[in-house]
Structures are given as structure tokens and as C-alpha cells.
Design a protein around this motif. Structure first.
Motif, PDB file in Angstrom:
ATOM      1  N   VAL A  77       0.846  -1.313  -0.089  1.00 29.28           N
ATOM      2  CA  VAL A  77      -0.078  -0.085   0.167  1.00 29.28           C
ATOM      3  C   VAL A  77       0.835   1.079  -0.035  1.00 29.28           C
ATOM      4  CG1 VAL A  77      -1.716   1.277   1.209  1.00 29.28           C
ATOM      5  CG2 VAL A  77      -2.000  -1.288   1.329  1.00 29.28           C
ATOM      6  N   ASN A  78       0.616   2.084  -1.041  1.00 31.48           N
ATOM      7  CA  ASN A  78       1.308   3.537  -1.086  1.00 31.48           C
ATOM      8  C   ASN A  78       0.303   4.604  -0.757  1.00 31.48           C
ATOM      9  OD1 ASN A  78       3.674   2.895  -1.937  1.00 31.48           O
ATOM     10  ND2 ASN A  78       2.878   2.511  -4.077  1.00 31.48           N
ATOM     11  N   VAL A  79       0.496   5.547   0.307  1.00 29.95           N
ATOM     12  CA  VAL A  79      -0.137   6.514   0.965  1.00 29.95           C
ATOM     13  C   VAL A  79       0.734   8.101   0.674  1.00 29.95           C
ATOM     14  CG1 VAL A  79      -1.523   7.442   2.658  1.00 29.95           C
ATOM     15  CG2 VAL A  79      -0.669   5.061   2.748  1.00 29.95           C
ATOM     16  N   SER A  80      -0.281   8.553  -0.245  1.00 28.32           N
ATOM     17  CA  SER A  80       0.476  10.071  -0.608  1.00 28.32           C
ATOM     18  C   SER A  80      -0.536  11.043   0.004  1.00 28.32           C
ATOM     19  CB  SER A  80       0.575  10.090  -1.960  1.00 28.32           C
ATOM     20  OG  SER A  80      -1.000   9.927  -2.707  1.00 28.32           O
ATOM     21  N   ALA A  81       0.135  12.272   0.123  1.00 27.77           N
ATOM     22  CA  ALA A  81      -0.625  13.623   0.471  1.00 27.77           C
ATOM     23  C   ALA A  81      -0.761  13.836   1.915  1.00 27.77           C
ATOM     24  CB  ALA A  81      -2.003  13.862  -0.341  1.00 27.77           C
ATOM     25  N   LEU A  82       0.043  12.924   2.583  1.00 25.86           N
ATOM     26  CA  LEU A  82      -0.041  12.823   4.121  1.00 25.86           C
ATOM     27  C   LEU A  82       0.601  14.307   4.702  1.00 25.86           C
ATOM     28  CD1 LEU A  82       0.780   9.463   4.912  1.00 25.86           C
ATOM     29  CD2 LEU A  82      -1.342  10.477   5.556  1.00 25.86           C
ATOM     30  N   ARG A  83       0.030  15.076   5.555  1.00 27.21           N
ATOM     31  CA  ARG A  83       0.339  16.246   5.816  1.00 27.21           C
ATOM     32  C   ARG A  83       1.203  16.318   7.041  1.00 27.21           C
ATOM     33  NH1 ARG A  83       0.158  19.289   1.364  1.00 27.21           N
ATOM     34  NH2 ARG A  83      -1.836  19.107   0.314  1.00 27.21           N
ATOM     35  N   LYS A  84       1.120  15.432   7.907  1.00 28.63           N
ATOM     36  CA  LYS A  84       1.686  15.481   9.201  1.00 28.63           C
ATOM     37  C   LYS A  84       2.660  13.765   9.555  1.00 28.63           C
ATOM     38  CE  LYS A  84      -1.185  18.525  11.738  1.00 28.63           C
ATOM     39  NZ  LYS A  84      -2.267  18.767  12.844  1.00 28.63           N
ATOM     40  N   HIS A  85       3.543  14.055  10.335  1.00 34.13           N
ATOM     41  CA  HIS A  85       4.345  12.803  10.299  1.00 34.13           C
ATOM     42  C   HIS A  85       3.416  11.817  11.285  1.00 34.13           C
ATOM     43  CE1 HIS A  85       7.845  10.153  12.090  1.00 34.13           C
ATOM     44  NE2 HIS A  85       7.536  10.023  10.866  1.00 34.13           N
ATOM     45  N   SER A  86       2.726  12.332  12.349  1.00 35.59           N
ATOM     46  CA  SER A  86       2.005  11.507  13.322  1.00 35.59           C
ATOM     47  C   SER A  86       1.066  10.753  12.589  1.00 35.59           C
ATOM     48  CB  SER A  86       1.240  12.764  14.346  1.00 35.59           C
ATOM     49  OG  SER A  86       0.723  13.477  13.640  1.00 35.59           O
ATOM     50  N   VAL A  87       0.244  11.594  11.358  1.00 39.09           N
ATOM     51  CA  VAL A  87      -0.793  11.041  10.780  1.00 39.09           C
ATOM     52  C   VAL A  87      -0.140   9.623  10.039  1.00 39.09           C
ATOM     53  CG1 VAL A  87      -2.617  11.412   9.119  1.00 39.09           C
ATOM     54  CG2 VAL A  87      -2.091  12.970  10.761  1.00 39.09           C
ATOM     55  N   ALA A  88       0.938   9.932   9.324  1.00 38.05           N
ATOM     56  CA  ALA A  88       1.415   8.807   8.755  1.00 38.05           C
ATOM     57  C   ALA A  88       1.906   7.732   9.429  1.00 38.05           C
ATOM     58  CB  ALA A  88       2.972   9.472   8.067  1.00 38.05           C
ATOM     59  N   LEU A  89       2.241   7.914  10.700  1.00 42.47           N
ATOM     60  CA  LEU A  89       2.409   6.602  11.541  1.00 42.47           C
ATOM     61  C   LEU A  89       1.069   6.066  11.906  1.00 42.47           C
ATOM     62  CD1 LEU A  89       5.182   8.131  14.097  1.00 42.47           C
ATOM     63  CD2 LEU A  89       5.514   6.548  11.988  1.00 42.47           C
ATOM     64  N   GLU A  90       0.087   6.876  12.033  1.00 38.92           N
ATOM     65  CA  GLU A  90      -1.181   6.406  12.428  1.00 38.92           C
ATOM     66  C   GLU A  90      -2.039   5.457  11.223  1.00 38.92           C
ATOM     67  OE1 GLU A  90      -3.195   9.767  13.824  1.00 38.92           O
ATOM     68  OE2 GLU A  90      -1.960  10.200  15.743  1.00 38.92           O
ATOM     69  N   THR A  91      -1.462   5.754  10.124  1.00 37.02           N
ATOM     70  CA  THR A  91      -2.421   5.305   9.032  1.00 37.02           C
ATOM     71  C   THR A  91      -1.889   3.966   8.857  1.00 37.02           C
ATOM     72  OG1 THR A  91      -2.139   7.373   7.823  1.00 37.02           O
ATOM     73  CG2 THR A  91      -2.601   5.449   6.557  1.00 37.02           C
ATOM     74  N   GLY A  92      -1.131   3.324   9.315  1.00 32.05           N
ATOM     75  CA  GLY A  92      -0.857   1.831   9.222  1.00 32.05           C
ATOM     76  C   GLY A  92      -1.868   1.263  10.199  1.00 32.05           C
ATOM     77  N   GLU A  93      -2.334   1.843  11.388  1.00 29.03           N
ATOM     78  CA  GLU A  93      -3.116   1.093  12.285  1.00 29.03           C
ATOM     79  C   GLU A  93      -4.712   1.161  11.791  1.00 29.03           C
ATOM     80  OE1 GLU A  93      -4.345  -1.073  15.794  1.00 29.03           O
ATOM     81  OE2 GLU A  93      -2.654  -0.709  14.581  1.00 29.03           O
ATOM     82  N   THR A  94      -4.852   2.441  11.094  1.00 31.70           N
ATOM     83  CA  THR A  94      -6.129   2.657  10.295  1.00 31.70           C
ATOM     84  C   THR A  94      -6.416   1.526   9.257  1.00 31.70           C
ATOM     85  OG1 THR A  94      -6.062   4.953  10.703  1.00 31.70           O
ATOM     86  CG2 THR A  94      -7.527   4.311   9.162  1.00 31.70           C
ATOM     87  N   LEU A  95      -5.315   1.314   8.464  1.00 31.46           N
ATOM     88  CA  LEU A  95      -5.483   0.256   7.542  1.00 31.46           C
ATOM     89  C   LEU A  95      -5.521  -1.029   7.998  1.00 31.46           C
ATOM     90  CD1 LEU A  95      -2.749   1.444   5.094  1.00 31.46           C
ATOM     91  CD2 LEU A  95      -5.106   1.040   4.126  1.00 31.46           C
ATOM     92  N   ARG A  96      -4.844  -1.396   8.945  1.00 29.73           N
ATOM     93  CA  ARG A  96      -4.933  -2.637   9.688  1.00 29.73           C
ATOM     94  C   ARG A  96      -6.464  -2.926  10.230  1.00 29.73           C
ATOM     95  NH1 ARG A  96      -5.813  -4.996  14.386  1.00 29.73           N
ATOM     96  NH2 ARG A  96      -5.702  -3.027  15.253  1.00 29.73           N
ATOM     97  N   LYS A  97      -7.166  -1.982  10.786  1.00 29.35           N
ATOM     98  CA  LYS A  97      -8.489  -2.048  11.122  1.00 29.35           C
ATOM     99  C   LYS A  97      -9.367  -2.197  10.095  1.00 29.35           C
ATOM    100  CE  LYS A  97      -7.799   0.203  15.673  1.00 29.35           C
ATOM    101  NZ  LYS A  97      -8.032   1.367  16.369  1.00 29.35           N
ATOM    102  N   ALA A  98      -9.205  -1.483   9.030  1.00 23.51           N
ATOM    103  CA  ALA A  98      -9.789  -1.374   7.583  1.00 23.51           C
ATOM    104  C   ALA A  98     -10.046  -2.792   7.260  1.00 23.51           C
ATOM    105  CB  ALA A  98      -9.549  -0.266   6.849  1.00 23.51           C
ATOM    106  N   LEU A  99      -8.922  -3.408   7.111  1.00 21.40           N
ATOM    107  CA  LEU A  99      -8.693  -4.645   6.744  1.00 21.40           C
ATOM    108  C   LEU A  99      -9.290  -5.789   7.439  1.00 21.40           C
ATOM    109  CD1 LEU A  99      -5.161  -4.067   5.037  1.00 21.40           C
ATOM    110  CD2 LEU A  99      -7.255  -4.693   3.507  1.00 21.40           C
TER     111      LEU A  99
END
Length: 214
Positions: A77-99
């Protein structure tokens, strides 16, 4: 000149990161393809592009605003247009839950950042980009620099491309922009590079037209 250059460096503002592109590798998860197909067929995603014969889909998740996901059926999974480093780190957990996956999310890999910095020159000063370009071409980091280019008819900044850290676009106002930066360590190296070039060159000039209009 030395006092002037040291003033510029000592009062320089830290770079600001504007954009992150990161990736997550779920490929080792059992049956990950089925999890991805289930996610893409659910109401949790907004599809931008998803063709049946393609190996990936481009989607957005309402729970992560203002960014775009390129989800490959293989689990990458590639994720683009993230504005904050903290959001980038949290996105993996969001993906895990969504999957619908158990266990921790894979680590976040920062693939690309765009950042900007500002050398602290006075309002009646500017960087002579011809001098900066010449100094950059013969600086002590030549083993790391791939090419240096300044052609005001094509682009208003001096472009310094390194072999692996990214590219610096430096402008006469003292602003510099780092593009294609692969992580914070490389951003620090780019910052050190432009500081080294400015410190060891006579490229800061006084404007004959009064204060600079940025």
C-alpha cells in the motif's frame, strides 16, 4: 564575510515538512488478497480508480482525510498527500483495522518527503545564485552531488540533485525546498549541504534596490 555567513546559519529556521508519501507492506499476511478485495467492495472506501483487470485500486478512506491510497492486491500500500508525520504513523493502524486484521500494523516506511527551509538573510540581501551554483559544483560533497543546474530562463532557482538524499531547489530569497527526500536523516543531510555551500561561498549580496519583496 565569515561573520555574515555565520549569522545566516546561526539564525536559520528549521525545515518544515509539507508532504509525506509512505508505504506499508502487508504482503506477508495470510490471505491478504481476500482482505483487500473485501475492503474494496465495502462502503469504507471511496473509489477513485478500480478496474477489475488491474492489480491495484486508488481509493480514499473517510477516516483519513486529504490523502490517497494506492492499494495493490498483493498487499503493498502506498499513501500520498499526508501532511503530518504523526498521521503517517497512525495510517498503518487505520489500514489494519479497515482490512480486519489482527496484530500490529507493519512499520511505516517514509518513501518521499517535500520540505522547505529559510536561510536567515536580511530583507536587503539576496543569494547570488550564479556564485552559489559555481560553489556547489566544486564543494567537498561532490561525491554525493549528481548535478547542479541554474538557468534562470527555465527555473528561478539553483537545483542541486544528490545521488541519494534528494534534490534542493535554492532561491535568491534564501528559501530552499527539498524534494524527493527519503526520510528525516536525508533531510538533515540536505540541510547541512546547503548550509555548507552558503557558509563557504561569497554568495550573499546586498540589494541595490532596497528591501527584497518576498
Amino acid at each position: 564575510m565569515e561573520c555574515q555567513q555565520q549569522r545566516v546559519i546561526s539564525r536559520e529556521r528549521a525545515p518544515l515538512v509539507h508532504h509525506y508519501k509512505c508505504s506499508f507492506d502487508f504482503r506477508s499476511v495470510p490471505d491478504i488478497r481476500q482482505h483487500i478485495i473485501g475492503l474494496l467492495s465495502s462502503s469504507m472506501v471511496h473509489k477513485r480508480r478500480h478496474e477489475a483487470n488491474e492489480s491495484y485500486a486508488i481509493v480514499t478512506l473517510p477516516s483519513v482525510s486529504n490523502c490517497t491510497f494506492m492499494i495493490f492486491h498483493s498487499g503493498f500500500v502506498n499513501v500520498s498527500a499526508l501532511r503530518k508525520h504523526s498521521v503517517a504513523l497512525e495510517t498503518g493502524e487505520t489500514l489494519r483495522k479497515a482490512l480486519g486484521l489482527a496484530g500490529p500494523a507493519p512499520p511505516c516506511q517514509i518513501d518521499n518527503m517535500t520540505a522547505s527551509g529559510q536561510l536567515c538573510i536580511r530583507s536587503d540581501e539576496y543569494l547570488d545564485l550564479d556564485k552559489l551554483c559555481e560553489r556547489a559544483k566544486r564543494n567537498s560533497y561532490e561525491a554525493s552531488v549528481e548535478f547542479v543546474r541554474f538557468n534562470v530562463e527555465r527555473f528561478p532557482g539553483c537545483q542541486i540533485r544528490t545521488r541519494s538524499w534528494g534534490t534542493i531547489n535554492c532561491f535568491s530569497s534564501g528559501t530552499w525546498v527539498g524534494v524527493g527526500v527519503k526520510g528525516f536523516e536525508n533531510l538533515a543531510k540536505l540541510r547541512h549541504l546547503i548550509r555548507h555551500i552558503v557558509t563557504h561561498s561569497d554568495c550573499i549580496s546586498r540589494s541595490t534596490f532596497g528591501e527584497r519583496k518576498d
